[in-house]
Write an enzyme that holds these catalytic residues in place. Sequence first.
Site, PDB file in Angstrom:
ATOM      1  N   SER A 151       0.793  -1.240   0.000  1.00 51.61           N
ATOM      2  CA  SER A 151       0.000   0.000   0.000  1.00 51.61           C
ATOM      3  C   SER A 151       0.819   1.280   0.000  1.00 51.61           C
ATOM      4  O   SER A 151       0.242   2.367  -0.138  1.00 51.61           O
ATOM      5  CB  SER A 151      -0.970   0.015   1.184  1.00 51.61           C
ATOM      6  OG  SER A 151      -2.060  -0.845   0.927  1.00 51.61           O
ATOM      7  N   ALA A 152       2.132   1.195   0.123  1.00 49.56           N
ATOM      8  CA  ALA A 152       2.932   2.400  -0.091  1.00 49.56           C
ATOM      9  C   ALA A 152       2.752   2.898  -1.524  1.00 49.56           C
ATOM     10  O   ALA A 152       3.029   4.060  -1.824  1.00 49.56           O
ATOM     11  CB  ALA A 152       4.407   2.131   0.209  1.00 49.56           C
TER      12      ALA A 152
END
Length: 390
Positions: free
Chosen positions: A68-69
């Site tokens: 999710s970065a």
Amino acid sequence: MTTINGEVAAGFEPVREAFAANFDQHGDIGAAVCVYHDGRPVVDLWGGIADPDTGRPWQRDTLQLVYSATKGATATAVHLLAQRGALDLDAPVAKYWPEFAANGKAEIPVRWLLSHQAGLVALDQPVPLADALAWQPMADALAAQRPLWTPGTAHGYHGRTWGWLVGEVIRRVSGRTPGRFFAEEIAAPLGLDFFIGLPASERDRVSRMVYREPNVDFTALPPESIPEELREQVAAWRDPNSFSNRAYAITAPAAIDFDSPEVQTAELPASNGIGTARALARMYAALIGEVDGVRVLTPETLASATKEQTNGKDQVLVAPSRFSSGYQLPTEDNPMTGQDSFGHTGRGGSLGFADAEHGIAFGYVMNHVIGGADDARASLLVDAVRRALK
């Protein structure tokens, strides 16, 4: 002792010490960390093993999937479109994506997609994984989906659906897929080694992930032995119909092998970005200032992009969370380097963020995915950055 490669500017030695300690004491197998200060790199380190099966070492150009970065990179693409006047974040999504108006969604603004307020964390009918990787069937399913709460009244982390929701807006507005738009408009001008949709030519540079379960599985414990502050969260994990579980069961099968070539080649703008710590730090540095003559967002756009939109109990995480329009904001669990910070974490520990007040941009990537509160690696590196600033 793991050999640490790379460079550290004078004054930032605590980051090298923390990075080495992560290998010796906190479970890192292969990893990299990069820090920019006032537009120039002051930390650029890597070490360990990229592929435990073959022993392939982590090199300067090793790529890592950051889960999710990725959302920070995708949000940046949205704000660049808004800066150019091509997209109004307060306009209805349906202005750009007419099919999205179905099932009472005609008035949902783009900003609510970015800030996890749309109530579209899950699907009534999961989509076959192959269709999700093909993009359009998942976008169509989300356009038809009814919100699971009244949009704008609550927020909940759209862990997987966020990528198709926000990515389809990018596609409709720019005429390009989100991965292509990012590659051409952000990665190319900055020389970023970061991809949303991995080219086949880069496959051999990608690290392989290793997964470790949390030391304590709270879902297996009797309720009375669970700390009171975690009981509501654990109850949600145990309930297959909770938002906490449904948010990650939008495909059939629900499990996604993020090491597979098919998944890495697809464009999943919420979760399959692949790049270096250097690329993450450099991108965030170019959001708060110039990097080699390139600045991505103006101060005015950045102020809008990082203004708090949601704060409080998250309907999916069942814990407090804070979001601006696409970026995570500092919390007690993820303070970054100050209250003006913004960025995004990724499953297992990856982290990218910027802090304009201190002139800091940070990127950390790793291939050992450690679950839950057991993992302190990123926070120890950020603590070291704070010490260096003092």
